[in-house]
Enzyme design. Structure first.
Site, short mmCIF file in Angstrom:
data_model
loop_
_atom_site.label_atom_id
_atom_site.label_comp_id
_atom_site.label_asym_id
_atom_site.label_seq_id
_atom_site.Cartn_x
_atom_site.Cartn_y
_atom_site.Cartn_z
N ASN A 118 16.94 -13.39 25.14
CA ASN A 118 16.09 -14.57 25.23
C ASN A 118 16.88 -15.71 25.87
O ASN A 118 18.09 -15.83 25.69
CB ASN A 118 15.55 -14.97 23.85
CG ASN A 118 16.44 -15.95 23.13
OD1 ASN A 118 16.43 -17.15 23.43
ND2 ASN A 118 17.24 -15.46 22.18
N PHE A 122 15.47 -23.64 23.15
CA PHE A 122 15.03 -24.55 22.08
C PHE A 122 13.64 -25.13 22.37
O PHE A 122 13.43 -26.36 22.26
CB PHE A 122 16.02 -25.72 21.87
CG PHE A 122 17.33 -25.35 21.22
CD1 PHE A 122 17.57 -24.09 20.70
CD2 PHE A 122 18.34 -26.30 21.11
CE1 PHE A 122 18.79 -23.77 20.10
CE2 PHE A 122 19.57 -26.00 20.52
CZ PHE A 122 19.79 -24.73 20.01
N SER A 183 23.81 -21.54 20.36
CA SER A 183 22.85 -20.92 21.27
C SER A 183 23.41 -20.98 22.69
O SER A 183 23.91 -22.03 23.12
CB SER A 183 21.51 -21.65 21.24
OG SER A 183 20.74 -21.27 22.36
N ASN A 185 21.69 -20.96 25.33
CA ASN A 185 20.61 -21.32 26.26
C ASN A 185 20.40 -22.81 26.46
O ASN A 185 19.49 -23.23 27.16
CB ASN A 185 19.29 -20.67 25.80
CG ASN A 185 19.42 -19.15 25.76
OD1 ASN A 185 19.99 -18.56 26.68
ND2 ASN A 185 18.96 -18.53 24.69
N THR A 186 21.21 -23.62 25.81
CA THR A 186 21.20 -25.06 26.08
C THR A 186 22.54 -25.38 26.75
O THR A 186 23.58 -25.12 26.17
CB THR A 186 21.03 -25.86 24.77
OG1 THR A 186 19.73 -25.59 24.23
CG2 THR A 186 21.17 -27.36 25.01
N LYS A 226 26.28 -22.42 12.30
CA LYS A 226 26.05 -21.11 12.94
C LYS A 226 26.95 -20.97 14.16
O LYS A 226 26.90 -21.81 15.07
CB LYS A 226 24.58 -20.98 13.34
CG LYS A 226 24.23 -19.59 13.85
CD LYS A 226 22.73 -19.43 13.98
CE LYS A 226 22.34 -17.99 14.26
NZ LYS A 226 20.89 -17.80 14.28
N ASN A 255 25.33 -15.90 16.10
CA ASN A 255 24.21 -16.10 17.01
C ASN A 255 24.17 -14.94 18.02
O ASN A 255 24.87 -13.94 17.84
CB ASN A 255 24.38 -17.46 17.73
CG ASN A 255 23.04 -18.11 18.04
OD1 ASN A 255 22.10 -17.45 18.48
ND2 ASN A 255 22.96 -19.41 17.81
#
Length: 365
Positions: A118, A122, A183, A185-186, A226, A255
């Site tokens: 993915n 967010f 994450s 993805n940021t 996390k 994560n």
């Protein structure tokens, strides 16, 4: 069986994100119907067993298997998930302002690898709407953690203010909080896992938790951090040291990963965080190392590639007090929770343990 025979073939023919929304919206609707609680409980509920219940941070966990963040991003389906056999759940990741996330498509299945990739970024409705959703949910049946992050456009130098804002807006609705700095993805978010940036962030988070605690009273609420599975050992040592010194309550390991090692499915070329079976061993290794680095004094929630009771048990023996599932739920359906809990009881018995606490970290000494 119902899921694998009927629901999964239909869902897996759909676009993954559409299937995701269908499940969340469906559970949200079902959760509000009269008699729905009993129905979900009778289908999927997991009876509490004395071997698996735990008190951690002043909270009661009826079983050690929780729902990881990312599935119920906006806390729309807490009522439904609470009846399906989870011991606890995370909602989020939430950011102060609503944001659409990355461009579609951004969620990919890798069935041969039992994995997902993915790059959601967010996507969420923001704290105000999540507060409204949690308000409607009412009293929690299981502990609910709020997973918090920063908006994409907020520079790292100001990141702590976003985390502060999330806590301020949602303090009364969460049983505990999870600081998401891992994450992939940021942009630059993972840089917050290191050195002074992490120190400053966790200091701000602890400060805001104390401010809210004074304001609202009751028991102090725990905060966990996390972390990513892709930290080198040197980075992990440093990160865990800072986390320990910050006085937070625990660590979630891990994560999603940026690694693509051993993948077969064509979607392996997609950018984003990989979750599922390929992550099983790496996340267990990180748990073991974190347990050693904290002398077993900081509770760990283990996440990453848990498909069977043995997978969960390996993480518990490595040092996790609790575990979380996400990708396996997509592939196996909600019957997974009952199987893991039943299997854990059998594995504990086989090893001569009468309670889960006796197994935590036995492979890490």
């Amino acid at each position: 069986m119902l899921y694998k025979k009927l629901a999964k073939p239909v869902l897996f023919r759909m676009d993954p994100e559409k299937a995701h929304h269908l499940i969340i919206d469906g559970l949200s609707a079902v959760g509000n119907l009269p008699g729905s609680k009993q129905l979900l409980k009778s289908m999927y509920g997991v009876p509490e067993s004395p071997q698996l219940t735990q008190e951690l941070w002043g909270l009661h966990f009826g079983n050690p298997v929780g729902l990881a963040a990312g599935l119920d991003k906006n806390a729309k389906a807490v009522k439904g998930f609470s009846q399906m056999g989870f011991g606890f759940m995370e909602v989020g990741t939430i950011t102060p302002k609503p944001q659409p996330g990355n461009e579609l498509p951004r969620l990919f299945r890798l069935p041969e690898d039992k994995a997902l990739i993915n790059r959601m970024g967010f996507n969420n409705v923001g704290t105000a709407e999540m507060a409204h959703n949690l308000e409607k949910t009412g009293k929690h049946v299981i502990p609910v953690a709020v997973n918090i992050g920063k908006n994409k456009l907020t520079p790292n130098e100001q990141a702590e203010e976003d985390y502060r804002a999330c806590i301020g807006a949602l303090y009364t609705y969460g049983d505990f909080f999870v600081v998401n700095i891992s994450s992939p993805n940021t942009p630059d978010l993972r840089n917050l896992q290191h050195g002074d940036e992490l120190k400053r962030l966790l200091s701000t988070v602890r400060d805001e938790m104390q401010v809210q605690h004074k304001k609202h009273g009751g028991a102090a609420k725990p905060v966990l951090v996390k972390i990513a599975p892709d930290l080198t050992d040197d980075e992990l040592v440093l990160t865990v040291q800072i986390i320990k010194e910050s006085g937070v309550s625990g660590i979630i390991a891990t994560n999603t990963t940026l690694s693509r090692e051993g993948l077969r499915h064509a979607n392996r070329e997609q950018a984003g965080g990989l979750s599922g079976l390929p992550l099983t061993k790496r996340s267990t290794d990180v748990i073991r190392r974190v347990y050693q680095l904290t002398d077993g004094k900081l509770p760990i929630i283990g996440a990453g590639g848990i498909f069977t009771a043995q997978d969960a048990y390996d993480k518990i023996r490595a040092g996790a007090s609790l575990v979380e599932v996400y990708t396996a739920l997509i592939y196996e359906g909600p019957g997974l929770l009952g199987r893991i809990n039943k299997g854990l009881q059998e594995l504990l018995k086989k090893d001569g343990f009468t309670h889960i606490s006796q197994a935590i970290g036995v492979d890490s000494h």
